[in-house]
Design a protein around this motif. Structure first.
Motif, short mmCIF file in Angstrom:
data_model
loop_
_atom_site.label_atom_id
_atom_site.label_comp_id
_atom_site.label_asym_id
_atom_site.label_seq_id
_atom_site.Cartn_x
_atom_site.Cartn_y
_atom_site.Cartn_z
N ARG A 210 0.81 -1.22 0.00
CA ARG A 210 0.00 0.00 0.00
C ARG A 210 0.84 1.26 0.00
O ARG A 210 0.47 2.27 -0.59
CB ARG A 210 -0.93 0.02 1.23
CG ARG A 210 -1.93 -1.11 1.28
CD ARG A 210 -2.97 -0.86 2.33
NE ARG A 210 -3.76 0.32 1.98
CZ ARG A 210 -4.46 1.03 2.86
NH1 ARG A 210 -4.42 0.70 4.14
NH2 ARG A 210 -5.17 2.06 2.48
N GLY A 211 2.00 1.25 0.67
CA GLY A 211 2.80 2.45 0.79
C GLY A 211 2.12 3.45 1.71
O GLY A 211 1.10 3.17 2.34
N PRO A 212 2.66 4.67 1.84
CA PRO A 212 2.04 5.69 2.69
C PRO A 212 0.61 5.97 2.22
O PRO A 212 0.35 6.08 1.02
CB PRO A 212 2.95 6.90 2.49
CG PRO A 212 4.30 6.30 2.15
CD PRO A 212 3.97 5.12 1.30
N HIS A 213 -0.31 6.11 3.17
CA HIS A 213 -1.72 6.29 2.81
C HIS A 213 -2.48 6.91 3.97
O HIS A 213 -2.09 6.81 5.14
CB HIS A 213 -2.36 4.95 2.45
CG HIS A 213 -2.32 3.95 3.57
ND1 HIS A 213 -1.22 3.17 3.83
CD2 HIS A 213 -3.24 3.62 4.53
CE1 HIS A 213 -1.46 2.39 4.88
NE2 HIS A 213 -2.67 2.66 5.32
N TRP A 214 -3.59 7.54 3.64
CA TRP A 214 -4.51 8.03 4.64
C TRP A 214 -5.52 6.95 4.97
O TRP A 214 -6.00 6.25 4.08
CB TRP A 214 -5.23 9.29 4.15
CG TRP A 214 -4.40 10.54 4.26
CD1 TRP A 214 -3.55 11.06 3.33
CD2 TRP A 214 -4.34 11.42 5.38
NE1 TRP A 214 -2.98 12.21 3.79
CE2 TRP A 214 -3.45 12.46 5.06
CE3 TRP A 214 -4.98 11.44 6.63
CZ2 TRP A 214 -3.16 13.51 5.93
CZ3 TRP A 214 -4.70 12.48 7.51
CH2 TRP A 214 -3.80 13.51 7.16
N LEU A 215 -5.84 6.81 6.25
CA LEU A 215 -6.79 5.82 6.73
C LEU A 215 -7.96 6.54 7.40
O LEU A 215 -7.75 7.35 8.30
CB LEU A 215 -6.11 4.88 7.73
CG LEU A 215 -6.98 3.79 8.37
CD1 LEU A 215 -7.41 2.76 7.33
CD2 LEU A 215 -6.20 3.11 9.51
N THR A 216 -9.18 6.23 6.94
CA THR A 216 -10.38 6.85 7.51
C THR A 216 -11.03 5.90 8.51
O THR A 216 -11.16 4.71 8.25
CB THR A 216 -11.38 7.21 6.40
OG1 THR A 216 -10.80 8.19 5.54
CG2 THR A 216 -12.67 7.78 6.98
#
Length: 267
Positions: A210-216
């Protein structure tokens, strides 16, 4: 969710939603729009109506008649990964987009006008995490918060916090509250003294797929019951439910593989 997460809800929620840098909307681009509506409609009780025509095939998710999120259809020839994307408020999307570029980020879409939704852009930070930017309009803003089925928190999961927090601080003017710990890399981002989002430096634990990501995180009434429902609807459990000081939390994936977390806040 980390133990350092603060409450993004407040009695002055309308003010917080207008303040630059505050997460004000979440959206998802998928390959199978109808099937995704079925999943989230059953899970969160959402209903749907058509969204802005400029954004292609898309719907707005409604909870008790109030808009809470957006879901769009990816073009058939674009086999992109799917992810919930937070939008951060801005007083001037064009200026924010230029600052993103100057600070080492990338603007992938826009800035553009999206009918009644206002002016928006989609960008990525220097580590590659994707986020949106939206300009002060009531139509591109989550209309209800703090109840089951609404976004509760947004957290950036990245390699390390130091450099990426400088980027977001430069672009949006965040104040930062780091955790002082030798083995836990976490920073809470504040706007006008209010915690609005988190940055978690996961290091080598960051999923390479996934690599760096925003999680909601989405609010739910019963985390354990929600996990059973996720599985029944064709999704999967990635991190089982556990108790934190902010509530009972779990991380799941929908049938297309979109990762999100659910939290049952203490009552």
């Amino acid at each position: 969710m980390t133990e350092s997460r603060g409450s993004a809800d407040s009695a002055d929620g309308a003010h917080a939603q207008r303040a630059p840098g505050t997460p004000c909307w979440v959206s998802l681009m998928v390959h199978a729009l109808t099937a995704t509506e079925d999943f989230y409609g059953a899970l969160f009780g959402w209903e749907f109506q058509p969204g802005p025509l400029q954004l292609g095939p898309n719907v707005r998710a409604l909870l008790d008649g109030q808009e809470v999120a957006g879901i769009g259809q990816l073009p058939p020839d674009r086999r992109l990964s799917v992810a919930w994307t937070p939008y951060l408020a801005s007083d001037d999307v064009d200026r924010t987009a230029e600052t993103v570029r100057l600070c080492g980020g990338t603007v992938g879409v826009g800035p553009l006008d999206a009918d009644e939704a206002g002016r928006m852009a989609i960008a990525s930070d220097p580590a590659g995490a994707v986020f949106g930017v939206c300009q002060g309009t009531a139509r591109l803003r989550t209309a209800v918060t703090g109840v089951p089925g609404t976004p509760a928190w947004n957290e950036l999961v990245t390699f390390e916090t130091a450099s990426v927090v400088k980027f977001y601080e430069s672009v949006f003017g965040y104040e930062q509250d780091p955790v002082v710990s030798a083995d836990f890399d976490y920073v809470t981002l504040h706007v006008d003294g209010r915690p609005v989002a988190g940055v978690h430096g996961a290091g080598q634990r960051l999923p390479r797929t996934r690599g760096p990501h925003w999680l909601t995180y989405f609010e739910v009434g019963d985390t354990d019951a929600t996990l059973r429902q996720v599985v029944d609807l064709g999704g999967g459990i990635l991190k089982p439910a556990h108790d934190s000081e902010h509530g009972r939390v779990a991380t799941v994936a929908d049938p297309e593989g979109t990762v999100f977390s659910v939290i049952q806040s203490p009552r």
